[in-house]
Design a protein around this motif. Structure first.
Motif, PDB file in Angstrom:
ATOM      1  N   HIS A  44      -3.934   3.384   0.574  1.00 41.85           N
ATOM      2  CA  HIS A  44      -4.311   3.090  -0.756  1.00 41.85           C
ATOM      3  C   HIS A  44      -3.693   1.841  -0.965  1.00 41.85           C
ATOM      4  O   HIS A  44      -2.486   1.487  -1.123  1.00 41.85           O
ATOM      5  CB  HIS A  44      -3.958   3.848  -1.629  1.00 41.85           C
ATOM      6  N   ILE A  45      -4.545   0.598  -1.027  1.00 46.26           N
ATOM      7  CA  ILE A  45      -3.703  -0.812  -1.154  1.00 46.26           C
ATOM      8  C   ILE A  45      -3.725  -1.033  -2.733  1.00 46.26           C
ATOM      9  O   ILE A  45      -4.481  -0.608  -3.720  1.00 46.26           O
ATOM     10  CB  ILE A  45      -4.938  -1.864  -0.723  1.00 46.26           C
ATOM     11  N   VAL A  46      -2.537  -1.359  -3.163  1.00 44.25           N
ATOM     12  CA  VAL A  46      -2.088  -1.698  -4.340  1.00 44.25           C
ATOM     13  C   VAL A  46      -2.429  -3.257  -4.660  1.00 44.25           C
ATOM     14  O   VAL A  46      -2.734  -3.383  -5.610  1.00 44.25           O
ATOM     15  CB  VAL A  46      -0.365  -1.275  -4.566  1.00 44.25           C
ATOM     16  N   SER A  47      -1.956  -4.122  -3.694  1.00 44.68           N
ATOM     17  CA  SER A  47      -2.160  -5.489  -3.886  1.00 44.68           C
ATOM     18  C   SER A  47      -2.307  -6.246  -2.824  1.00 44.68           C
ATOM     19  O   SER A  47      -1.714  -5.701  -1.377  1.00 44.68           O
ATOM     20  CB  SER A  47      -0.881  -6.142  -4.403  1.00 44.68           C
ATOM     21  N   LEU A  48      -3.021  -7.262  -2.525  1.00 47.88           N
ATOM     22  CA  LEU A  48      -3.394  -8.044  -1.457  1.00 47.88           C
ATOM     23  C   LEU A  48      -3.276  -9.289  -1.828  1.00 47.88           C
ATOM     24  O   LEU A  48      -4.210 -10.046  -2.646  1.00 47.88           O
ATOM     25  CB  LEU A  48      -4.974  -7.844  -1.184  1.00 47.88           C
ATOM     26  N   VAL A  49      -2.232  -9.940  -1.418  1.00 49.89           N
ATOM     27  CA  VAL A  49      -1.986 -11.585  -1.818  1.00 49.89           C
ATOM     28  C   VAL A  49      -1.574 -12.189  -0.678  1.00 49.89           C
ATOM     29  O   VAL A  49      -1.114 -11.983   0.184  1.00 49.89           O
ATOM     30  CB  VAL A  49      -0.928 -11.469  -3.187  1.00 49.89           C
ATOM     31  N   PRO A  50      -1.933 -13.644  -0.853  1.00 49.58           N
ATOM     32  CA  PRO A  50      -1.498 -14.465   0.179  1.00 49.58           C
ATOM     33  C   PRO A  50      -0.159 -14.708   0.482  1.00 49.58           C
ATOM     34  O   PRO A  50       0.826 -14.608  -0.424  1.00 49.58           O
ATOM     35  CB  PRO A  50      -1.868 -15.955  -0.311  1.00 49.58           C
ATOM     36  N   LEU A  65       0.818  -1.330   0.077  1.00 49.60           N
ATOM     37  CA  LEU A  65       0.058  -0.039  -0.056  1.00 49.60           C
ATOM     38  C   LEU A  65       0.876   1.215   0.094  1.00 49.60           C
ATOM     39  O   LEU A  65       2.030   1.048   0.459  1.00 49.60           O
ATOM     40  CB  LEU A  65      -1.110  -0.001   1.123  1.00 49.60           C
ATOM     41  N   TRP A  66       0.363   2.178  -0.262  1.00 52.30           N
ATOM     42  CA  TRP A  66       0.973   3.739  -0.295  1.00 52.30           C
ATOM     43  C   TRP A  66      -0.036   4.540   0.710  1.00 52.30           C
ATOM     44  O   TRP A  66      -1.239   3.960   0.842  1.00 52.30           O
ATOM     45  CB  TRP A  66       1.126   4.239  -1.512  1.00 52.30           C
ATOM     46  N   MET A  67       0.548   5.693   1.081  1.00 46.27           N
ATOM     47  CA  MET A  67      -0.359   6.407   2.064  1.00 46.27           C
ATOM     48  C   MET A  67       0.050   7.990   1.702  1.00 46.27           C
ATOM     49  O   MET A  67       0.998   8.309   0.973  1.00 46.27           O
ATOM     50  CB  MET A  67       0.241   6.158   3.594  1.00 46.27           C
ATOM     51  N   LYS A  68      -1.097   8.609   2.041  1.00 47.72           N
ATOM     52  CA  LYS A  68      -0.844  10.215   1.608  1.00 47.72           C
ATOM     53  C   LYS A  68      -1.613  10.888   2.617  1.00 47.72           C
ATOM     54  O   LYS A  68      -2.829  10.452   3.010  1.00 47.72           O
ATOM     55  CB  LYS A  68      -1.681  10.326   0.106  1.00 47.72           C
ATOM     56  N   ARG A  69      -1.055  11.973   3.285  1.00 48.50           N
ATOM     57  CA  ARG A  69      -1.664  12.762   4.125  1.00 48.50           C
ATOM     58  C   ARG A  69      -2.459  13.821   3.595  1.00 48.50           C
ATOM     59  O   ARG A  69      -1.861  14.412   2.633  1.00 48.50           O
ATOM     60  CB  ARG A  69      -0.560  13.196   5.071  1.00 48.50           C
ATOM     61  N   GLY A  70      -3.601  13.796   3.737  1.00 52.38           N
ATOM     62  CA  GLY A  70      -4.584  14.858   2.930  1.00 52.38           C
ATOM     63  C   GLY A  70      -3.954  16.534   3.508  1.00 52.38           C
ATOM     64  O   GLY A  70      -3.440  16.520   4.482  1.00 52.38           O
TER      65      GLY A  70
END
Length: 172
Positions: A149-155, A113-118
């Protein structure tokens, strides 16, 4: 989970970022080959426990690839209306919860994921503040809220995920 009408029926943006944190839907995306998929997007809220034990929350996340791999046995067909799927959301939620629990019980997920402060433009700054180039300096107010913000969700361990069992748990 919630289903939302979007303006995307392509595959370039994966419907990521189309649903804003406040629940409104973006008016456009980067996709060029439209009418390939349904414009419906399934938004989910996630609680993610980090290795440190800290908990982060991701709200209103939509991803066509996550929906197709972990939630539904086949993609939502183009032309499917919101009204047609509204009464099926409880079943989709139950199936998806079972899939998530199954994967968590078998090693968990790798979440990228990545993050962004508003931040927003501060309108209270006087108009006469200028930098050395004759332009006004923009003053921003940084929010305390961080949006993930999720980019990928993998086992974590795809070999032990037991994909046949997962497929049987997905919503048909």
């Amino acid at each position: 989970i919630e289903v939302h009408n979007t303006n995307c029926s392509g595959s370039g943006c994966d419907q990521q970022g189309l649903l804003r944190p406040n629940g409104t839907v973006e008016t456009s995306c980067c996709c060029q080959l439209m009418h390939q998929f349904s414009v419906l997007g399934i938004a989910c809220n996630y609680q993610i426990t980090l290795p440190s034990g800290d908990l982060i929350e991701v709200s209103n996340h939509m991803s066509r690839s996550i929906t197709n791999v972990l939630m539904l046995t086949e993609p939502i067909r183009a032309g499917t209306t919101l009204l047609r799927v509204q009464n099926k959301i409880a079943g989709v939620y139950e199936c998806y919860s079972n899939v998530l629990q199954h994967i968590n019980d078998n090693g968990g997920f790798i979440v990228t994921l990545w993050m962004k402060r508003g931040r927003s433009l501060d309108r209270s700054v006087p108009a006469d503040t200028a930098n050395g180039y004759g332009r006004q300096e923009r003053q921003y107010v940084v929010s305390d809220t961080v949006h993930y913000h999720i980019v990928s969700l993998v086992p974590t361990n795809p070999a032990s995920a037991k994909w046949d069992e997962i497929y049987g748990m997905k919503y048909d």
